[in-house]
Enzyme design. Structure first.
Site, mmCIF file in Angstrom:
data_model
loop_
_atom_site.group_PDB
_atom_site.id
_atom_site.type_symbol
_atom_site.label_atom_id
_atom_site.label_comp_id
_atom_site.label_asym_id
_atom_site.label_seq_id
_atom_site.Cartn_x
_atom_site.Cartn_y
_atom_site.Cartn_z
ATOM 1 N N GLU A 25 0.673 -1.365 -0.053
ATOM 2 C CA GLU A 25 0.176 0.070 -0.027
ATOM 3 C C GLU A 25 0.827 1.393 0.086
ATOM 4 O O GLU A 25 1.947 1.363 0.469
ATOM 5 C CB GLU A 25 -0.871 -0.125 1.202
ATOM 6 C CG GLU A 25 -1.742 1.170 1.357
ATOM 7 C CD GLU A 25 -2.926 1.002 2.454
ATOM 8 O OE1 GLU A 25 -2.724 -0.180 3.602
ATOM 9 O OE2 GLU A 25 -3.649 1.566 2.548
ATOM 10 N N ASN A 172 -12.466 -1.026 -0.595
ATOM 11 C CA ASN A 172 -11.833 -1.636 0.361
ATOM 12 C C ASN A 172 -12.342 -1.178 2.003
ATOM 13 O O ASN A 172 -12.499 -0.134 1.990
ATOM 14 C CB ASN A 172 -10.089 -1.313 0.398
ATOM 15 C CG ASN A 172 -9.554 -1.749 1.688
ATOM 16 O OD1 ASN A 172 -9.201 -2.955 1.873
ATOM 17 N ND2 ASN A 172 -9.107 -0.654 2.444
ATOM 18 N N GLU A 173 -12.708 -2.180 2.619
ATOM 19 C CA GLU A 173 -13.114 -2.061 4.012
ATOM 20 C C GLU A 173 -14.202 -0.875 3.835
ATOM 21 O O GLU A 173 -14.188 0.426 4.527
ATOM 22 C CB GLU A 173 -11.988 -1.427 4.835
ATOM 23 C CG GLU A 173 -10.998 -2.660 5.240
ATOM 24 C CD GLU A 173 -10.050 -2.619 6.466
ATOM 25 O OE1 GLU A 173 -10.013 -1.450 6.925
ATOM 26 O OE2 GLU A 173 -9.417 -3.534 6.782
ATOM 27 N N TYR A 239 -6.649 -9.190 11.681
ATOM 28 C CA TYR A 239 -5.201 -8.703 11.859
ATOM 29 C C TYR A 239 -5.079 -9.518 13.371
ATOM 30 O O TYR A 239 -6.043 -9.399 14.162
ATOM 31 C CB TYR A 239 -4.932 -7.407 12.057
ATOM 32 C CG TYR A 239 -4.768 -6.640 10.863
ATOM 33 C CD1 TYR A 239 -3.473 -6.715 10.228
ATOM 34 C CD2 TYR A 239 -5.665 -5.879 10.063
ATOM 35 C CE1 TYR A 239 -3.183 -6.030 9.100
ATOM 36 C CE2 TYR A 239 -5.426 -5.505 8.789
ATOM 37 C CZ TYR A 239 -4.144 -5.621 8.224
ATOM 38 O OH TYR A 239 -4.093 -5.160 6.943
ATOM 39 N N GLU A 296 -6.045 -9.254 3.639
ATOM 40 C CA GLU A 296 -5.132 -8.393 4.643
ATOM 41 C C GLU A 296 -5.322 -9.297 5.856
ATOM 42 O O GLU A 296 -6.241 -9.847 6.441
ATOM 43 C CB GLU A 296 -5.680 -7.119 4.926
ATOM 44 C CG GLU A 296 -5.780 -6.293 3.853
ATOM 45 C CD GLU A 296 -5.986 -4.520 4.278
ATOM 46 O OE1 GLU A 296 -5.881 -4.409 5.492
ATOM 47 O OE2 GLU A 296 -6.292 -4.043 3.186
ATOM 48 N N GLN A 345 2.224 -6.107 5.499
ATOM 49 C CA GLN A 345 2.349 -5.684 3.846
ATOM 50 C C GLN A 345 3.760 -6.199 3.634
ATOM 51 O O GLN A 345 4.446 -6.306 4.661
ATOM 52 C CB GLN A 345 2.147 -4.228 3.698
ATOM 53 C CG GLN A 345 0.632 -3.860 4.063
ATOM 54 C CD GLN A 345 0.335 -2.435 3.632
ATOM 55 O OE1 GLN A 345 1.319 -1.778 3.118
ATOM 56 N NE2 GLN A 345 -0.926 -2.074 4.311
HETATM 57 O O1 AHR Z 1 -2.729 -2.519 6.072
HETATM 58 C C1 AHR Z 1 -3.041 -1.581 6.815
HETATM 59 C C2 AHR Z 1 -4.711 -0.934 6.789
HETATM 60 O O2 AHR Z 1 -5.244 -2.124 7.562
HETATM 61 C C3 AHR Z 1 -5.135 -0.922 5.495
HETATM 62 O O3 AHR Z 1 -5.074 0.187 4.721
HETATM 63 C C4 AHR Z 1 -6.670 -1.162 5.771
HETATM 64 O O4 AHR Z 1 -7.312 -1.915 4.536
HETATM 65 C C5 AHR Z 1 -6.770 -2.019 7.038
HETATM 66 O O5 AHR Z 1 -7.617 -1.591 8.017
#
Ligand code: AHR
Length: 489
Positions: A25, A172-173, A239, A296, A345
């Protein structure tokens, strides 16, 4: 004793190589510095992209790379990033540190990066703040092969042939940074936007709708009910954050055994998430036509002390190696529904493969896990039966196995327990293995990591604590380690 049975004769589901995908990103030092240094840089580069990073990443066979975001995607206007670089407008990256960037890395540069890495591009389009026309024209610009305003503009900008572009994400999101939408509202918008994404010539776009995060099952339910027939993939973000509060996620390197345990327990939660989201998808799509795209995932800690909080720069220890191994084993096990996953990432941000400091670059323990696990790409997943001891409340071992075209069997095993080894007996049906090769990634301390001063602290080594006893492979997996076993005929 732990017991593993490999049902090799039942292996039929292919592990999509895209499970080993990545995400880059416009965030912190991922694109700028991590990849792009510019043609005039003293750092050795190919058309502006640094050679050391290309070389390192080629070793792990990145099959697909997602770009330009993330949250950045729904603020990105692609036309700002094409044409002569010195004439490109600047933009403010509101999500990530409020920095101004010069748009020197745009569509042409990203496609060049994909060529250099021999990887497929996965573009995230802007639904949150961009128009339908803008999204349609981006796809036309990249893939139209005849005469059209967009393909003519692409040619003017130096690229005659259209690019092959398969994967396109429609936002995205969008439940959060991509527009704070309700699933019903997004589902309508998705259907509207995707109508104008066209296939040109032989190029066929695989459309990915914005999916849920964590245990937001309602989002998956609504999207599947409303729009399953208009998508090829639905995403999921999760995450691994050890801390209970966002303001205190925990340090990447300074943690105790309890935090190790919490982190790995949270990583194991990915299995439950995929199972439950898949169950909802099965209800609307029993034939599994829509792929679950985990675009992600990875660890998210407090940033390294002294670094810009908006840049999400974190170190990467043996703990991250275990988190990566656990996730990849889970994705392999769910190969029937999970067709792509993209760790967040690739460079200098979150659970990165490579870290750079000006002209220096190091690879992380996570990088080595991807290197070890690449043997599973496009191999047949072997159904397994695992009887594992417990490490506190979670399984001590995480395992997956596959069979490649040469008939070799690869087994990847993580021992989550930080103190005790795991004795394991593996019953191998259907093949006679004459040779066993093994590699291990571990280290003396749980928080060991590679630094610019000591880049080889954590790296894989040969491993021989295994022996064949008839049709059984018997051995020991050391504490806190990731092991790859290759059985050759
Ligand atoms: O990877 C960091 C961020 O995490 C991304 O930009 C977003 O899609 C997610 O919340």
């Amino acid at each position: 004793m732990n017991k593993l049975i490999l049902n090799i004769e039942q292996a039929k589901e292919k592990i999509n190589k895209n499970i080993y995908g990545h995400f880059a990103e416009h965030l912190g030092r991922c694109i700028y510095e991590g990849f792009w240094v510019g043609e005039d840089s003293e750092i050795p580069n190919t058309r502006g992209i640094r050679n050391d990073v290309i070389e390192a990443l080629r070793e792990i066979n990145i099959p697909v790379l997602r770009w330009p975001g993330g949250c950045f995607a729904d603020e990105y206007h692609w036309k700002d990033g094409v044409g002569p670089r010195e004439e490109r407008t600047t933009i403010v990256n509101n999500h990530w540190g409020g920095v101004t960037e010069n748009n020197h890395f745009g569509t042409h540069e990203f496609m060049d990066l994909c060529d250099l890495l021999d990887t497929e591009p996965y573009i995230s389009g802007n639904l949150g703040s961009g128009t339908i026309r803008e999204m349609q024209e981006w796809v036309d610009y990249m893939t139209h092969d005849g005469e059209s305003p967009m393909s003519d503009w692409r040619k003017e900008n130096g690229r005659k042939e259209p690019w092959d572009l398969k994967y396109f994400g429609v936002g995205n999101e969008n439940w959060g940074c991509g527009g704070n939408m309700r699933p019903e509202y997004y589902a309508d918008k998705y259907k509207n936007y995707q109508t104008y994404i066209n296939d040109h010539g032989d190029n066929k776009i695989f459309k990915i709708a914005c999916g849920s995060h964590d245990s937001n099952y309602h989002w998956t339910e609504v999207l599947m009910e409303e729009a399953a027939d208009k998508m090829d993939g639905l995403s999921l973000h999760y995450y691994t954050v050890p801390g209970d509060e966002w303001e205190n996620k925990g340090s990447a390197t300074d943690f105790d055994q309890n935090e190790w345990y919490i982190t790995l327990k949270k990583a194991m939660y990915m299995d439950e998430l995929i199972t439950k989201h898949s169950t909802i998808m099965d209800k609307y799509d029993p034939e599994k036509k829509v792929a679950l795209i985990v675009d992600e995932w990875g660890t998210w800690y407090d940033v390294e002390p002294g670094t810009n909080p908006g840049f999400l720069y974190q170190q990467n220890t043996l703990r991250d190696a275990l988190v990566a191994g656990i996730h990849l084993n889970i994705f392999n096990q769910h190969a029937d529904r999970v067709k792509m996953a993209n760790i967040a990432q690739t460079a200098n941000v979150l659970q990165a493969m490579v870290l750079t400091d000006e002209e220096d670059m190091i690879v992380t323990p996570t990088y080595y896990v991807f290197k070890m696990f690449k043997v599973h790409q496009e191999a047949l997943q072997i159904p397994i039966y695992l009887e594992t001891e417990k490490y506190k409340e979670i399984p001590k071992l995480s395992v997956s196995a596959s069979k490649n075209e040469q008939g070799e069997v690869n087994i990847t095993i993580c021992n989550l327990d930080p103190e005790n080894e795991a004795k394991i007996e593996t019953v191998i049906n259907a093949i006679k293995a004459n040779e066993v090769e093994a590699k291990i990634l571990s280290s003396d301390n749980l928080n060991d990591h590679n630094t610019f001063e000591n880049p080889d602290k954590v790296k894989p080594e040969g491993f021989d604590k295994f022996s064949m006893e008839g049709q059984k492979l018997v051995g020991e997996i050391p504490s806190s380690s990731v092991v790859l076993l290759t059985l050759k005929k």
